[in-house]
Design a protein around this motif. Structure first.
Motif, PDB file in Angstrom:
ATOM      1  N   PHE A 254     137.304  82.447  -7.627  1.00 25.04           N
ATOM      2  CA  PHE A 254     137.008  83.875  -7.717  1.00 25.04           C
ATOM      3  C   PHE A 254     137.199  84.362  -9.145  1.00 25.04           C
ATOM      4  N   GLY A 255     136.183  85.039  -9.666  1.00 23.64           N
ATOM      5  CA  GLY A 255     136.237  85.517 -11.041  1.00 23.64           C
ATOM      6  C   GLY A 255     136.442  87.007 -11.174  1.00 23.64           C
ATOM      7  N   GLY A 256     136.529  87.700 -10.060  1.00 21.73           N
ATOM      8  CA  GLY A 256     136.710  89.148 -10.094  1.00 21.73           C
ATOM      9  C   GLY A 256     135.406  89.894  -9.887  1.00 21.73           C
ATOM     10  N   PHE A 257     135.520  91.074  -9.331  1.00 17.33           N
ATOM     11  CA  PHE A 257     134.366  91.941  -9.115  1.00 17.33           C
ATOM     12  C   PHE A 257     134.051  92.702 -10.393  1.00 17.33           C
ATOM     13  N   ASP A 258     132.812  93.129 -10.522  1.00 19.35           N
ATOM     14  CA  ASP A 258     132.396  93.955 -11.647  1.00 19.35           C
ATOM     15  C   ASP A 258     133.144  95.293 -11.556  1.00 19.35           C
ATOM     16  N   PRO A 259     133.991  95.599 -12.526  1.00 21.46           N
ATOM     17  CA  PRO A 259     134.773  96.839 -12.445  1.00 21.46           C
ATOM     18  C   PRO A 259     133.925  98.107 -12.469  1.00 21.46           C
ATOM     19  N   ASN A 260     132.685  98.003 -12.921  1.00 23.38           N
ATOM     20  CA  ASN A 260     131.810  99.172 -12.994  1.00 23.38           C
ATOM     21  C   ASN A 260     130.937  99.370 -11.764  1.00 23.38           C
TER      22      ASN A 260
ATOM     23  N   LYS B  32     132.990  74.189   0.459  1.00 23.58           N
ATOM     24  CA  LYS B  32     134.305  73.703   0.014  1.00 23.58           C
ATOM     25  C   LYS B  32     134.188  73.204  -1.419  1.00 23.58           C
ATOM     26  N   TYR B  33     133.168  72.423  -1.667  1.00 21.65           N
ATOM     27  CA  TYR B  33     132.936  71.871  -3.002  1.00 21.65           C
ATOM     28  C   TYR B  33     132.689  72.986  -4.029  1.00 21.65           C
ATOM     29  N   LEU B  34     131.800  73.916  -3.709  1.00 17.92           N
ATOM     30  CA  LEU B  34     131.469  74.993  -4.649  1.00 17.92           C
ATOM     31  C   LEU B  34     132.708  75.793  -5.030  1.00 17.92           C
ATOM     32  N   LYS B  35     133.532  76.125  -4.039  1.00 22.26           N
ATOM     33  CA  LYS B  35     134.748  76.911  -4.308  1.00 22.26           C
ATOM     34  C   LYS B  35     135.760  76.118  -5.133  1.00 22.26           C
ATOM     35  N   GLU B  36     135.794  74.801  -4.956  1.00 20.72           N
ATOM     36  CA  GLU B  36     136.685  73.966  -5.777  1.00 20.72           C
ATOM     37  C   GLU B  36     136.239  73.981  -7.236  1.00 20.72           C
ATOM     38  N   GLN B  37     134.937  74.072  -7.447  1.00 15.38           N
ATOM     39  CA  GLN B  37     134.395  74.040  -8.804  1.00 15.38           C
ATOM     40  C   GLN B  37     134.534  75.375  -9.532  1.00 15.38           C
TER      41      GLN B  37
ATOM     42  N   ASP C 286     146.872  88.578  -1.782  1.00 14.51           N
ATOM     43  CA  ASP C 286     146.743  87.629  -2.890  1.00 14.51           C
ATOM     44  C   ASP C 286     145.286  87.213  -3.119  1.00 14.51           C
ATOM     45  N   PHE C 287     144.316  88.013  -2.664  1.00 17.44           N
ATOM     46  CA  PHE C 287     142.909  87.612  -2.694  1.00 17.44           C
ATOM     47  C   PHE C 287     142.419  87.217  -4.075  1.00 17.44           C
ATOM     48  N   ARG C 288     142.954  87.827  -5.116  1.00 14.46           N
ATOM     49  CA  ARG C 288     142.496  87.528  -6.486  1.00 14.46           C
ATOM     50  C   ARG C 288     142.810  86.092  -6.909  1.00 14.46           C
ATOM     51  N   ASN C 289     143.793  85.481  -6.260  1.00 11.31           N
ATOM     52  CA  ASN C 289     144.255  84.151  -6.664  1.00 11.31           C
ATOM     53  C   ASN C 289     143.766  83.031  -5.756  1.00 11.31           C
ATOM     54  N   THR C 290     142.846  83.337  -4.860  1.00 13.76           N
ATOM     55  CA  THR C 290     142.306  82.284  -3.991  1.00 13.76           C
ATOM     56  C   THR C 290     140.828  82.073  -4.308  1.00 13.76           C
ATOM     57  N   PRO C 291     140.339  80.857  -4.109  1.00  9.49           N
ATOM     58  CA  PRO C 291     138.929  80.595  -4.386  1.00  9.49           C
ATOM     59  C   PRO C 291     137.986  81.025  -3.261  1.00  9.49           C
TER      60      PRO C 291
END
Length: 169
Positions: free
Chosen positions: A115-121, A107-112, A138-143
């Motif tokens: 999600f930054g996105g997957f490597d497009p390559n 919980k703590y790690l995800k708050e800090q 909406d997965f891109r907008n959740t931690p």
């Protein structure tokens, strides 16, 4: 609260306080033994061997929430990791990283670091994104953790400085 305020049970059922890692660089990773990313264990072990003497630690948290790819007991997981990859970094008991039973550390790690996105390559990125979109548009907008082998880098002062998705190593 910070990273050092948390604790977790290791694979031998001992409570480990994260403040045992004060002054070290720590990589926290949720793993699975039957995942397409499982070969990352080799890379993780190599990284650990290369930097352990410089104060680097890896904390391995098995999780069975993604495609049931971490079946078995913690003991069975430990045996697999030892036999197949010769893992010498710290293995913890199996946990949940999402949902109402999320381990407090996660919980703590995800708050800090969200999600930054997957490597497009990465060749598995389209498959991951397609599967996630079907179940969580909406997965891109959740931690939330999206899949096995998501990594969090903690600096020597206990700050969460980076999150690496499974497509990044």
């Amino acid at each position: 609260m910070n990273f050092y305020d948390y604790e977790a049970e290791d694979a031998r059922c001992n409570v480990v306080k994260m403040d045992d890692y004060k002054g070290k660089v720590v990589l926290v990773v949720n793993t699975a033994t039957r995942c397409g990313f499982t070969p990352q264990y080799d890379d993780l072990q190599d990284l650990y061997e290369k930097y352990q003497d410089a104060g680097f630690e890896i904390l391995d948290f098995p999780c069975n929430q993604f495609g049931n790819q971490a079946p078995g007991t913690t003991e069975e997981i430990a045996s697999f990791c030892d036999a197949k990859f010769g893992i010498t970094f710290k293995l913890f008991s199996k946990i949940e990283v999402n949902g109402e039973n999320t381990h407090p550390l996660y919980k703590y790690l995800k708050e800090q670091k969200g999600f930054g996105g997957f490597d497009p390559n990465h060749p598995l990125t389209p498959l991951l994104e397609s599967g996630l979109y079907r179940t969580q548009p909406d997965f891109r907008n959740t931690p939330d953790i999206k899949w096995n082998f998501t990594k969090f880098l903690i600096d020597r002062d206990g700050n969460v400085v980076e999150r690496f998705e499974p497509t990044t190593f």
